[in-house]
Design a protein around this motif. Sequence first.
Motif, short mmCIF file in Angstrom:
data_model
loop_
_atom_site.label_atom_id
_atom_site.label_comp_id
_atom_site.label_asym_id
_atom_site.label_seq_id
_atom_site.Cartn_x
_atom_site.Cartn_y
_atom_site.Cartn_z
N GLN A 75 0.84 -1.18 0.00
CA GLN A 75 0.00 0.00 0.00
C GLN A 75 0.89 1.25 0.00
O GLN A 75 1.89 1.31 0.72
N ALA A 130 1.36 9.60 7.99
CA ALA A 130 1.72 9.87 6.60
C ALA A 130 2.47 11.20 6.48
O ALA A 130 3.47 11.30 5.75
N LYS A 167 -1.98 -0.46 8.12
CA LYS A 167 -2.70 0.79 7.95
C LYS A 167 -1.96 1.89 8.69
O LYS A 167 -1.30 1.64 9.70
N ILE A 168 -2.07 3.12 8.16
CA ILE A 168 -1.48 4.28 8.81
C ILE A 168 -2.51 5.41 8.79
O ILE A 168 -3.45 5.40 7.98
N ASP A 215 -4.95 3.09 0.34
CA ASP A 215 -3.99 2.81 -0.74
C ASP A 215 -4.21 3.79 -1.89
O ASP A 215 -5.34 4.01 -2.33
N PHE A 219 3.29 2.25 2.99
CA PHE A 219 2.73 2.25 4.34
C PHE A 219 3.70 1.58 5.33
O PHE A 219 3.88 2.02 6.45
#
Length: 367
Positions: free
Chosen positions: A227, A253, A247-248, A320, A243
Amino acid sequence: MSGPEDHVIKSGQTLAGPDYGLVKLTPGVVDILKEYGPGALAGSFPDSRPPPTIKFGIGDVVSVTVFEAAAGGLFIPAEAGVRPGNFVQLPNQNVDSLGNITVPYAGAVKAAGRTPGEIQQDIVKAIGNRAIEPQAVVALVTQNTSLISVLGEVNNPNRFAANAAGEHVLDAITRAGGIKGQGWETWVTLERHGKRATVPFGALVYQPANNIWVHPEDTIYVYREPQVFLAFGAAGQQGQFNFDMWKINMAQAMAKAGGLLDAQAEPAGVFVYRREPRELAERLGVDCSKFVGPLVPVIYNADFRDPAGYFLATKFDMRDKDVLFAANAATVDSAKFLQYVRVIIATANDSVVAANNVQILRINSKL
């Protein structure tokens, strides 16, 4: 300018691209977004009951054993002598192309799509008037139907028999040797009766509701696709970033992209570009009447001048291929213009100075 100005994005203006909906990041928006993840098996396949009882199919190999209460009946002769029991074991047989098995004196018995108990009842009913209190036991010897396929980035891609006790998606992947790559870059697609749903592998581990029951004839496809998100504008770095986890959030980010440039960025002008399902866009207050199709372009705006904006950024999950853009402060473009004017003036001044120096040299040479 190196990108659209903050006030241009917030006004909804566009030169040639598609229209978009602007959504300011608020606690209410964050709560709505929690209901819409990157994909959920539990939502696509809501039936949480264990898989149905395995039934026979064409090609399965079955065994049939018939018992009688005493010798001298249909299958056990009176002079049978010493026996381990009053039963007869029929040769194993395949369920034929018509879905039947054959039992002596009972003829063709329907087997495909039925459970052992249902077949046993039919056999007993067919021979009940000729055998002595008959009982029948039907068992699956070789399971050639009711299979589960696990393909792709697993260590042992295989098609194996469904477990009568039932199993979940992670159990099936484990039977196939587990995933080859890192969990944060792995995706899992489940296909059932022509319907598909895809989730990150992490969603199966950290969100147990997604680890649903697997049914016979399901296909599980595992693949790797890291991703990524793209960062542009007044961030410390620009480019494509992985990533590196399943998940972030927006705050992470921003940190990966080097944060906001103190002398360039507009803290109230941090945006995430994404296409959202029409249903979600409507719930976020976007006027979808001007959009065609199931996906609507949406730009989320985070205000980092507000101290609470950082808390909201930690709850806003990136997706993504999201685009993260930090707009320049208005003073930056003004400074660029003034610098441009300064260069022009300096260039003209340099010409005057050069001409003056030439004149001085000529006078000095005459002296």
